[in-house]
Scaffold this motif. Structure first.
Motif, mmCIF file in Angstrom:
data_model
loop_
_atom_site.group_PDB
_atom_site.id
_atom_site.type_symbol
_atom_site.label_atom_id
_atom_site.label_comp_id
_atom_site.label_asym_id
_atom_site.label_seq_id
_atom_site.Cartn_x
_atom_site.Cartn_y
_atom_site.Cartn_z
ATOM 1 N N GLN A 1 34.698 71.548 109.554
ATOM 2 C CA GLN A 1 35.328 72.864 109.476
ATOM 3 C C GLN A 1 36.760 72.787 110.004
ATOM 4 O O GLN A 1 37.670 73.404 109.448
ATOM 5 N N ARG A 2 36.961 71.991 111.040
ATOM 6 C CA ARG A 2 38.299 71.848 111.625
ATOM 7 C C ARG A 2 39.291 71.321 110.590
ATOM 8 O O ARG A 2 40.405 71.833 110.464
ATOM 9 N N SER B 1 43.860 71.799 107.052
ATOM 10 C CA SER B 1 44.515 71.428 105.794
ATOM 11 C C SER B 1 44.887 72.657 104.971
ATOM 12 O O SER B 1 45.937 72.681 104.325
ATOM 13 N N LYS B 2 44.063 73.683 105.028
ATOM 14 C CA LYS B 2 44.375 74.927 104.315
ATOM 15 C C LYS B 2 45.623 75.582 104.908
ATOM 16 O O LYS B 2 46.512 76.025 104.173
ATOM 17 N N LEU B 3 45.719 75.612 106.230
ATOM 18 C CA LEU B 3 46.882 76.182 106.899
ATOM 19 C C LEU B 3 48.136 75.350 106.604
ATOM 20 O O LEU B 3 49.200 75.901 106.314
ATOM 21 N N PHE B 4 47.993 74.018 106.613
ATOM 22 C CA PHE B 4 49.130 73.143 106.322
ATOM 23 C C PHE B 4 49.646 73.388 104.911
ATOM 24 O O PHE B 4 50.845 73.484 104.686
ATOM 25 N N ARG B 5 48.723 73.533 103.938
ATOM 26 C CA ARG B 5 49.132 73.808 102.557
ATOM 27 C C ARG B 5 49.748 75.191 102.404
ATOM 28 O O ARG B 5 50.599 75.405 101.544
ATOM 29 N N LEU C 1 46.152 69.264 97.807
ATOM 30 C CA LEU C 1 45.487 68.696 98.976
ATOM 31 C C LEU C 1 46.492 68.198 99.989
ATOM 32 O O LEU C 1 47.675 68.098 99.709
ATOM 33 N N VAL C 2 45.990 67.891 101.178
ATOM 34 C CA VAL C 2 46.806 67.303 102.231
ATOM 35 C C VAL C 2 46.478 65.812 102.283
ATOM 36 O O VAL C 2 45.315 65.424 102.350
ATOM 37 N N ASP C 3 47.520 64.996 102.216
ATOM 38 C CA ASP C 3 47.379 63.544 102.212
ATOM 39 C C ASP C 3 47.934 62.981 103.513
ATOM 40 O O ASP C 3 48.821 63.573 104.123
ATOM 41 N N HIS C 4 47.399 61.840 103.929
ATOM 42 C CA HIS C 4 47.937 61.127 105.089
ATOM 43 C C HIS C 4 48.982 60.146 104.583
ATOM 44 O O HIS C 4 48.673 59.283 103.765
ATOM 45 N N VAL C 5 50.217 60.296 105.045
ATOM 46 C CA VAL C 5 51.320 59.433 104.618
ATOM 47 C C VAL C 5 50.945 57.979 104.900
ATOM 48 O O VAL C 5 51.016 57.120 104.030
ATOM 49 N N MET C 6 50.560 57.703 106.129
ATOM 50 C CA MET C 6 50.064 56.394 106.517
ATOM 51 C C MET C 6 48.548 56.483 106.565
ATOM 52 O O MET C 6 48.009 57.336 107.284
ATOM 53 N N PRO C 7 47.815 55.679 105.806
ATOM 54 C CA PRO C 7 46.350 55.769 105.837
ATOM 55 C C PRO C 7 45.813 55.628 107.268
ATOM 56 O O PRO C 7 46.218 54.734 108.001
ATOM 57 N N HIS C 8 44.918 56.527 107.641
ATOM 58 C CA HIS C 8 44.416 56.543 109.021
ATOM 59 C C HIS C 8 43.315 55.521 109.264
ATOM 60 O O HIS C 8 43.120 55.081 110.391
#
Length: 108
Positions: free
Chosen positions: A43-44, A49-53, A73-80
């Protein structure tokens, strides 16, 4: 039961039934992927991600190419790769459309 032929490991050993004769058991890619995806299934993450978008509504790769396209969608620039701290680092996030995310993911 059909046995697949042995495959060479990076260490030079033979892999049979997902176990190398030299360096031991191997993690399968799909199992590793599932572990990483647990972070997305919260849920977090959905809220963050919804707020970031909401604040970053356009695909950054499309914008760089001179196109205007909404982000999907929200992507990670550097893969985590399962690093929780990097996963939640918003400076490592970018909004992308599905097409650009697919292109980026293929190149990683």
């Amino acid at each position: 039961m059909v046995l697949s032929p042995p495959v060479r490991c990076h260490c030079g050993g033979l892999i049979r039934s997902n176990v190398c004769t030299e360096c031991g058991p191997k993690k399968t890619r799909s199992k590793v992927k599932r572990e990483h995806h647990k972070l997305y299934d919260t849920q977090r993450w959905r809220r963050a991600s919804k707020l970031f978008r909401a604040y970053n509504a356009l695909c950054v790769m499309c914008e760089q190419a001179g196109r205007i396209k909404p982000a999907s969608l929200v992507d990670h620039v550097m893969p985590h790769k399962g690093d929780v701290e990097l996963f939640w680092d918003e400076t490592n996030w970018q909004s992308l459309c599905w097409k650009c995310h697919g292109i980026k993911s293929q190149s990683e």
